[in-house]
Design an enzyme around this catalytic site. Structure first.
Site, PDB file in Angstrom:
ATOM      1  N   SER A 125      43.691  32.088 -60.240  1.00 39.97           N
ATOM      2  CA  SER A 125      43.043  31.844 -61.531  1.00 39.97           C
ATOM      3  C   SER A 125      43.677  32.694 -62.616  1.00 39.97           C
ATOM      4  O   SER A 125      44.165  33.797 -62.362  1.00 39.97           O
ATOM      5  CB  SER A 125      41.554  32.191 -61.400  1.00 39.97           C
ATOM      6  OG  SER A 125      40.942  32.298 -62.661  1.00 39.97           O
ATOM      7  N   TYR A 150      34.238  37.899 -59.824  1.00 40.05           N
ATOM      8  CA  TYR A 150      35.000  36.690 -59.478  1.00 40.05           C
ATOM      9  C   TYR A 150      36.492  36.918 -59.715  1.00 40.05           C
ATOM     10  O   TYR A 150      37.325  36.673 -58.828  1.00 40.05           O
ATOM     11  CB  TYR A 150      34.521  35.485 -60.298  1.00 40.05           C
ATOM     12  CG  TYR A 150      35.498  34.340 -60.268  1.00 40.05           C
ATOM     13  CD1 TYR A 150      35.681  33.588 -59.111  1.00 40.05           C
ATOM     14  CD2 TYR A 150      36.283  34.026 -61.380  1.00 40.05           C
ATOM     15  CE1 TYR A 150      36.612  32.550 -59.069  1.00 40.05           C
ATOM     16  CE2 TYR A 150      37.203  32.991 -61.344  1.00 40.05           C
ATOM     17  CZ  TYR A 150      37.371  32.262 -60.193  1.00 40.05           C
ATOM     18  OH  TYR A 150      38.298  31.243 -60.147  1.00 40.05           O
ATOM     19  N   LYS A 154      39.972  37.198 -56.994  1.00 36.19           N
ATOM     20  CA  LYS A 154      41.258  36.496 -57.085  1.00 36.19           C
ATOM     21  C   LYS A 154      42.415  37.486 -57.076  1.00 36.19           C
ATOM     22  O   LYS A 154      43.450  37.254 -56.439  1.00 36.19           O
ATOM     23  CB  LYS A 154      41.290  35.607 -58.333  1.00 36.19           C
ATOM     24  CG  LYS A 154      40.341  34.423 -58.277  1.00 36.19           C
ATOM     25  CD  LYS A 154      40.625  33.518 -57.087  1.00 36.19           C
ATOM     26  CE  LYS A 154      39.704  32.319 -57.021  1.00 36.19           C
ATOM     27  NZ  LYS A 154      39.915  31.497 -55.815  1.00 36.19           N
TER      28      LYS A 154
END
Length: 337
Positions: A125, A150, A154
């Site tokens: 991402s 989050y 990643k």
């Protein structure tokens, strides 16, 4: 050639399964249906004429992952989508994100490193860049401190893959994508979040169709031309095709490094208000929206420099923002009938 797609009934995963099957790959899908529906398999079959194999497995269960690879010992490539993915939710429930996104990745890689060779595509991402200092963002931009758990999962995921690739026969491509939107032109599959949408476009379409009373625009005091946050919105079909191109690159041994990284976006940033205006144009509907406080974990702007993906992968996005929004609206209208 048998390919595993984890999270293959989710939004991006299902569109990638379609593109893989259209290219002649045999696909096995793992999904725990936590944010997807088993009905998606039927949509994939209606588009491609072929039903992928499906295993309802939670990748946090190490024993189930081991048993899966004993059953499907001929897997040659993995595209790993399965992960929790909402920035706001990750701020509120960080341990869920660390358990789900990190453990599942580790258990998959433990199985793949037993193989003579394995090709691994990681769904990364643009959040790994945090608030980048320069636009558009290149793959060489510094990895900033993550703005959310989050985003941190990643970053950690990329580091784990790089460490494992150094000491195993795994070759990997990290695909850092920007903001996927839209639906398959057939309207057989699209974005169908369970509960309240965490992403802008499904919230827009659900507001337009009357499912939501109004759309919240998080902040209009950003240092951007209209005060709202800017993102790079890419059609999900363009994104899905890039995964197939990257997988073929690994399978055909065209990769120049053990781990390669590519940005996937359109190269164009659009503000929240620009997206709303574009949607109103393609749908011929006025949206009821209100400006509210900024949301924790959100950055000001992010859009991709796509030169590396264009030149090295030979891939580029084909669809415009209006194309993507029109397809999302068609999908929303179909599923609410």
């Amino acid at each position: 050639m048998k390919i595993l797609v984890t999270g293959g009934l989710g939004f991006i995963g299902s569109h990638t399964v379609v593109e893989l099957q259209n290219e002649g790959f045999d696909v096995v899908v793992i999904d725990n249906l936590s944010n997807s529906s088993v009905d998606v398999i039927d949509g994939i079959e209606r588009i491609t004429g072929k039903k992928p194999l499906f295993e309802n497995i939670d990748l946090r269960d190490k024993n189930l992952v081991t048993a899966f690879f004993e059953k499907y010992h001929d897997i040659e490539g993995v595209i790993h989508f399965a992960a929790s993915k909402a920035v706001g939710e990750s701020v509120e429930n960080p341990l869920l994100y660390y358990e789900n996104n990190i453990n599942s990745l580790v258990y998959l890689l433990q199985q793949l490193q037993k193989k003579d060779k394995a090709s691994f595509i990681f769904s990364s991402s643009c959040t790994v860049y945090g608030q980048a200092e320069q636009m558009p963002i290149t793959e060489n931009a510094p990895i900033q401190s993550a703005m959310s758990p989050y985003g941190n999962t990643k970053q950690i995921g990329e580091e784990i893959i790089s460490d494992v690739a150094k000491v195993s026969n795994i070759n990997a491509v990290l695909l850092r994508y920007f903001n996927p939107i839209g639906a398959h032109p057939s309207t057989e599959i699209g974005e169908l979040p369970l509960g309240v949408p965490q992403n802008l476009v499904p919230f827009i379409t659900q507001t337009a169709i009357g499912l939501r009373a109004k759309l919240s625009v998080f902040g209009n005091d950003y240092p951007t031309p209209d005060g709202t946050a800017i993102r790079d919105y890419i059609h999900v079909v363009d994104l899905a095709k890039a995964h197939v191109v990257a997988l073929k690159r690994l399978l055909n041994k065209q990769n120049l490094e053990k781990v390669e990284t590519f940005n996937l976006g359109t190269g164009k940033g659009s503000s929240v208000l620009e997206v709303i205006n574009a949607f109103e144009k393609v749908s011929e509907r006025k949206l009821n929206y209100q400006i509210v406080e900024r949301r924790e974990g959100d950055i000001t702007e992010a859009y991709a420099n796509t030169v590396k993906a264009n030149e090295v992968l030979g891939w580029q996005s084909q669809f415009s923002l209006e194309d993507a929004l029109a397809s999302a609206w068609k999908w929303e209208q179909k599923i609410r009938k």
